[in-house]
Every structure is written in structure tokens, then in C-alpha cells.
Write a protein that holds these residues in place. Structure first.
Motif, PDB file in Angstrom:
ATOM      1  N   PHE A 191      49.228  47.635  39.929  1.00 34.91           N
ATOM      2  CA  PHE A 191      47.796  47.873  39.792  1.00 34.91           C
ATOM      3  C   PHE A 191      47.215  48.578  41.005  1.00 34.91           C
ATOM      4  O   PHE A 191      46.159  49.191  40.913  1.00 34.91           O
ATOM      5  N   GLY A 234      42.414  44.359  40.189  1.00 38.13           N
ATOM      6  CA  GLY A 234      42.848  45.291  39.159  1.00 38.13           C
ATOM      7  C   GLY A 234      41.706  46.224  38.828  1.00 38.13           C
ATOM      8  O   GLY A 234      40.696  46.286  39.532  1.00 38.13           O
ATOM      9  N   GLY A 267      44.183  46.659  33.663  1.00 40.60           N
ATOM     10  CA  GLY A 267      44.849  45.390  33.879  1.00 40.60           C
ATOM     11  C   GLY A 267      44.561  44.842  35.248  1.00 40.60           C
ATOM     12  O   GLY A 267      43.812  45.421  36.039  1.00 40.60           O
ATOM     13  N   ALA A 268      45.164  43.703  35.555  1.00 38.77           N
ATOM     14  CA  ALA A 268      44.953  43.029  36.831  1.00 38.77           C
ATOM     15  C   ALA A 268      46.101  42.073  37.098  1.00 38.77           C
ATOM     16  O   ALA A 268      46.870  41.724  36.188  1.00 38.77           O
ATOM     17  N   TRP A 328      49.322  38.014  35.505  1.00 37.86           N
ATOM     18  CA  TRP A 328      48.971  39.417  35.371  1.00 37.86           C
ATOM     19  C   TRP A 328      48.749  39.751  33.895  1.00 37.86           C
ATOM     20  O   TRP A 328      49.206  39.035  33.010  1.00 37.86           O
ATOM     21  N   ALA A 359      47.758  43.346  31.078  1.00 40.94           N
ATOM     22  CA  ALA A 359      47.382  44.724  30.791  1.00 40.94           C
ATOM     23  C   ALA A 359      46.813  44.756  29.381  1.00 40.94           C
ATOM     24  O   ALA A 359      47.256  44.001  28.510  1.00 40.94           O
TER      25      ALA A 359
END
Length: 396
Positions: free
Chosen positions: A8, A65, A105-106, A113, A115
Motif C-alpha cells: 500500500f 492505505g 486497500g489498507a 489487510w 483490498a
């Protein structure tokens, strides 16, 4: 640096490179001379609004993100919106919202995590609405199966890791010339749940289950708000019912129901009083379901999934003050409750036995005037935790 954070960081760098290609586009609004991304979103072929994702969610730790929001219009729609925006400060914001795509995403410090990719579009002068999205990732967080027990175990959490992917679709049709919509929807998720081993001995996790959740259902929506991105007047109501059955690919049989409503009441010039109510229920004859299947109390300041149950509800109010044409601030507060998880004998009334509260403040900046897009931050507090959130819209 962990692999998700590296991924990210590259995405954030890409965001900067896209901005560098927009030399010919002005970021100064021609009406009030303020910073504005409306022209960039409309006129640049790759233009998108980068929404920072700075995560302070207590359930997953700190993280970062970015999510990009793309707006899609025809040349005719762009010109009509541009002309209205030149005539008044909120001209273009009152038109039918354009198609919206979000992607990004983050990742957080504890290994969580995600996306995602989502899209919303309307046809025939907002007579048909579609919204869909897909996502994948890993969520590592504490779950509290006895949070409503009132006993010594109510604050005892179990750290679970859920990895998988899923998606949803919703299609709605306007009823004649009313503000009422009826529609159908679909949900699917394929996940693996693992119990985290924090002893330092042996494997770092143990697989508990691999499950598929597949649901079909219908929805009803009444939408009388004056804006899609940042309403200041009007109200809406949403009801959704989904069946999860083995016959359509689900490993578990259960039903979920959601009912929610928001109302925005102008109380003085540049002042709005808002209310939001949400009710969730899950019914099943099965002993265990995927942890993320159960609804939770959804209030800014309360950790995600901290208070889950077969029945949950939340009640919020918010005061919004538009103290300049660009800047606004808000104060909000609310309470929520949850019943037991699983095959509990508790009914919906158990939601009110031990209500949890949260409150906070926030601010917004009108970052794309011709679309009425407001973006800013909320700072939420509860009796156990606090967090801040980047939000597009009112936050309700």
C-alpha cells in the motif's frame, strides 16, 4: 516493513504520480477561489479523489492505505453540472449523482489487510440503481462471544484470523414516480477462520473452519434525501432480508435482517440536526456460524465486532454546522446494544439490558463543489476506546 504495508506504500506513491499528470487542470474553484478537486475529477481522464485510510481502529491496531473514488459522466452531463456549479455555490450537487467507482486497500500493524473494488451506477433518470463490489484480505481481531453475558467472561476475547474473499450485488427499481425502490441482492463469502496461538509454542495459528456464506434476498428503500454525497435535509429508510441456504452454496443455514433510517432536519440557517437508527437480527438453528456473520454495534468510537449478537441496534444523533460555504463541523453521540451470540435464548429485548455509548466530533471540507463531495475526519470516543476516521459524507 511487512508485505501488506509495502504494497500500500506503492499504492500511495502511484496516487502521487497520477496527480503529477494533471498539469492542465486547475485545483482552484472559479467561483470562490478555494482549493477544489471538482474540475480534476471531471476533466482529467485518470482523475480520482484519493481518500486516505489512516486506521486507528482499536480492534486491528494502527494502519494506513488509500481508496480512490472515480466519478463517471458523459460529456453532456459534465457540461450541465459545470454550468449549474458556476451559477450557485451548490448548483451541481443537486443533480442525479454520477456513477462512482472505488478501488484501493489498507493494512494495519497486526497483519490485518484488505483490498476492494466497488461500483455504483444509475440508469433512466435514477429509475434503476445498481451497486456491487468485491474484496479480499485478512482480518485479525478479538471476538467477545460472551460480551452480553454480564458475568466474568464478558470481557474475555478470543483472537481469530479470518482470511478470504467475498462480494455483494444490489439491484433496485423505482416504483412509478415515487421515492420508493424495490430490489434484489446477493452476498457471497469464502473464508478460513484460524485461532491465533499467542503462547509462542508450536504453530502460530490453528484452523477452526473453512466456510462459505451465500445469501439471496430482497430490499426496500425510501430515499427522500436532498443529496447523495452530503445530505442536509430529508430522510431515508432501508430494509434488507437475506436467506443463507445450502441449496445456493452456503455451508450454514440462517437469515439476516437489517432496518435502518436517517433523517436530516434543518433547524436554522447553516445548522442541521440529524438522526440515525439501525437494527440487525440473525436467526438460525445452528450452533456455530462464521464469526463475521454476526452483526455488531456500529458506532464511531466503539471497536468493530466488540459487541456482537443475534440482535443489535444503535441510535445516533448529530448536529452539523456549516460555518463557511466550504467548512463544517459536527458533534455526535449515540448508544447501542446487543444480545447473546449463537443459539441464545435471549430475545431482541436483551439489546437494552446493557447499552453502550459513544460520542465525538468531526469536521468536513467541501472538496469537490460541483458534486457536493465533503471529506474530513471524525474523532470518536467510548467508555473503553477512542479512534479517528477519515470519512466522505456525513458519517451517519
Amino acid at each position: 516493513m511487512s508485505k501488506p504495508i509495502r504494497h500500500f506504500s506503492c499504492l500511495l506513491a502511484l496516487t502521487g504520480s497520477v496527480f503529477n499528470t494533471a498539469h492542465a487542470v486547475s485545483f482552484t474553484d472559479p467561483v470562490d477561489g478555494m482549493f477544489d478537486m471538482g474540475e480534476y475529477l471531471a476533466e482529467n481522464a485518470y482523475g480520482f479523489l484519493p481518500i486516505p485510510v489512516i486506521i486507528t481502529e482499536p480492534a486491528v491496531g494502527y494502519g494506513l492505505g488509500v481508496i480512490g473514488m472515480f466519478l463517471h459522466e458523459t460529456e453532456e452531463q459534465k457540461e450541465k453540472r459545470r454550468k449549474l456549479a458556476m451559477e450557485s455555490i451548490d448548483g451541481g450537487a443537486q443533480l442525479i449523482p454520477p456513477a462512482v467507482t472505488v478501488a484501493g486497500g489498507a493494512a494495519t500493524e497486526n497483519g490485518t489487510w484488505f483490498a476492494l473494488l466497488g461500483h455504483r451506477r444509475v440508469w433512466k433518470q435514477d429509475s434503476i440503481r445498481y451497486m456491487g463490489g468485491v474484496g479480499f484480505g485478512t482480518a485479525i481481531m478479538e471476538f467477545y462471544p460472551f460480551s452480553n453475558s454480564g458475568g466474568p467472561l464478558q470481557d474475555v476475547g478470543v483472537e481469530l484470523e479470518t482470511e478470504g474473499f467475498g462480494g455483494m450485488q444490489k439491484l433496485q427499481f423505482r416504483i412509478a414516480d415515487t421515492k420508493l425502490f424495490l430490489g434484489v441482492q446477493q452476498f457471497y463469502a469464502d473464508s478460513e477462520v484460524r485461532l491465533k496461538n499467542n503462547t509462542g509454542i508450536g504453530s502460530d495459528s490453528f484452523t477452526l473452519a473453512e466456510t462459505r456464506s451465500s445469501g439471496l434476498g430482497f430490499n426496500l428503500e425510501y430515499d427522500a434525501k436532498n443529496s447523495f454525497f452530503y445530505p442536509t435535509a430529508g430522510w431515508d429508510f432501508v430494509a434488507e432480508y437475506l436467506w443463507y441456504r445450502e441449496g445456493i452454496g452456503s455451508d450454514n443455514d440462517y437469515e439476516t435482517f437489517l432496518a435502518s433510517s436517517t433523517a436530516y432536519v434543518p433547524i436554522a440557517t447553516n445548522w442541521t440536526l440529524a438522526f440515525a437508527v439501525e437494527y440487525n437480527s440473525l436467526t438460525t438453528d445452528e450452533t456455530t456460524l462464521p464469526p463475521l456473520a454476526y452483526p455488531d454495534i456500529s458506532l464511531r468510537g466503539i471497536p468493530v465486532n466488540r459487541y456482537q449478537g443475534n440482535y443489535t441496534s444503535s441510535y445516533q444523533t448529530q448536529v452539523m454546522w456549516q460555518f463557511t460555504p466550504r467548512w463544517s463541523m459536527s458533534l455526535f453521540g449515540g448508544v447501542g446494544g446487543n444480545s447473546g451470540v449463537g443459539r441464545s435464548n435471549e430475545g431482541a429485548s436483551a439489546m437494552f439490558d446493557d447499552m453502550k455509548w459513544a460520542y465525538g466530533t468531526g469536521f468536513r471540507y467541501l472538496i469537490a463543489r460541483r458534486y457536493g463531495v465533503h471529506m474530513g475526519m471524525d474523532f470518536g470516543f467510548s467508555e473503553e476506546d477512542s479512534a479517528f476516521y477519515f470519512n466522505v459524507g456525513t458519517g451517519l
